[in-house]
Design an enzyme around this catalytic site. Structure first.
Site, PDB file in Angstrom:
ATOM      1  N   ASP A  78     124.121 -33.702  33.453  1.00  0.00           N
ATOM      2  CA  ASP A  78     125.170 -33.745  32.432  1.00  0.00           C
ATOM      3  C   ASP A  78     125.743 -32.425  32.424  1.00  0.00           C
ATOM      4  O   ASP A  78     127.029 -32.486  32.179  1.00  0.00           O
ATOM      5  CB  ASP A  78     124.445 -33.904  30.943  1.00  0.00           C
ATOM      6  N   GLU A 111     134.926 -36.552  28.134  1.00  0.00           N
ATOM      7  CA  GLU A 111     134.826 -37.833  29.093  1.00  0.00           C
ATOM      8  C   GLU A 111     135.288 -38.985  28.162  1.00  0.00           C
ATOM      9  O   GLU A 111     134.725 -39.287  27.000  1.00  0.00           O
ATOM     10  CB  GLU A 111     133.458 -38.064  29.716  1.00  0.00           C
ATOM     11  N   ASP A 135     130.393 -33.523  28.374  1.00  0.00           N
ATOM     12  CA  ASP A 135     129.923 -34.717  28.938  1.00  0.00           C
ATOM     13  C   ASP A 135     129.149 -35.347  27.498  1.00  0.00           C
ATOM     14  O   ASP A 135     127.971 -35.176  27.483  1.00  0.00           O
ATOM     15  CB  ASP A 135     129.165 -34.634  30.042  1.00  0.00           C
TER      16      ASP A 135
END
Length: 207
Positions: A141, A68, A7
């Site tokens: 996160d 991501e 992430d």
């Protein structure tokens, strides 16, 4: 299948490793966050992110890296930092020849919770349940990184089938491999034997 989920972020870059296959219970091998000080120079922060991700790759040797996909936001500064960290993650994986997959936040949420508009708390709760953890990983996160890894494990089989089908379609469409069969020696537009093309008038000459 062992996947490192990333992430991306400059201040906090979530990382998590999940192992398993679609349709079977998954196992979390590790989860954490790569942090960089907000007051450090950009170059130093990017180096710190690279070193952190490299350490995770060294320790867990994943077969895939799921990152991501960066999407537009109102805060351009945040987008830039996220994009830079994302590029570092992809670079680290590519350097080692590890396949990289990009998943949008809505794809990850839909895969894990069933809704592409789920809140972070819902994602954390489902990650905790799917990986049989005692509590949701902190900060968010870290949970998002695990969700990315889970998403890729579940989506990879379908993506592979689509890629194989697309490759087969391209191959079948190649010249000489398929299509409408033609009679050897036949032309595309048959002509009457002995027939000539339409006569042309030659300027400046008489018949």
């Amino acid at each position: 299948m062992r996947v490192l989920g990333v992430d991306p972020g400059l201040t906090r870059c979530g990382v998590g490793v999940v192992e398993g296959v679609a349709g079977r219970p998954l196992t979390m091998l590790g989860v954490g966050v790569v942090r960089t000080p907000a007051d450090a120079e950009l170059g130093d922060r990017l180096v710190a992110v690279e070193q952190g991700i490299e350490a995770w790759l060294d320790e867990y040797s994943p077969g895939y890296v799921a990152v991501e996909r960066v999407f537009a936001q109102h805060n351009v500064r945040t987008v830039m930092g996220t994009a830079q960290a994302s590029a570092i993650a992809m670079l680290c994986a590519a350097r080692r020849g590890i396949p990289v997959a990009l998943h949008t936040p809505s794809e990850v949420k839909a895969a894990v919770t069933g809704s592409g508009r789920a809140e972070k708390a819902q994602v954390g709760a489902m990650v905790t349940r799917l990986l049989r953890l005692d509590a949701p990983p902190k900060p968010a996160d870290a949970a998002d990184a695990l969700a990315l890894a889970i998403c890729h494990i579940w989506r990879a089989p379908a993506q592979n089938r689509l890629q194989q089908a697309a490759a087969a379609h391209r191959t079948s469409g190649a010249p000489g491999t398929s299509g409408t069969p033609r009679t050897p020696g036949a032309s595309a537009a048959p002509r009457t034997p002995g027939a000539s093309r339409a006569p042309r008038t030659l300027k400046g000459r008489t018949a």
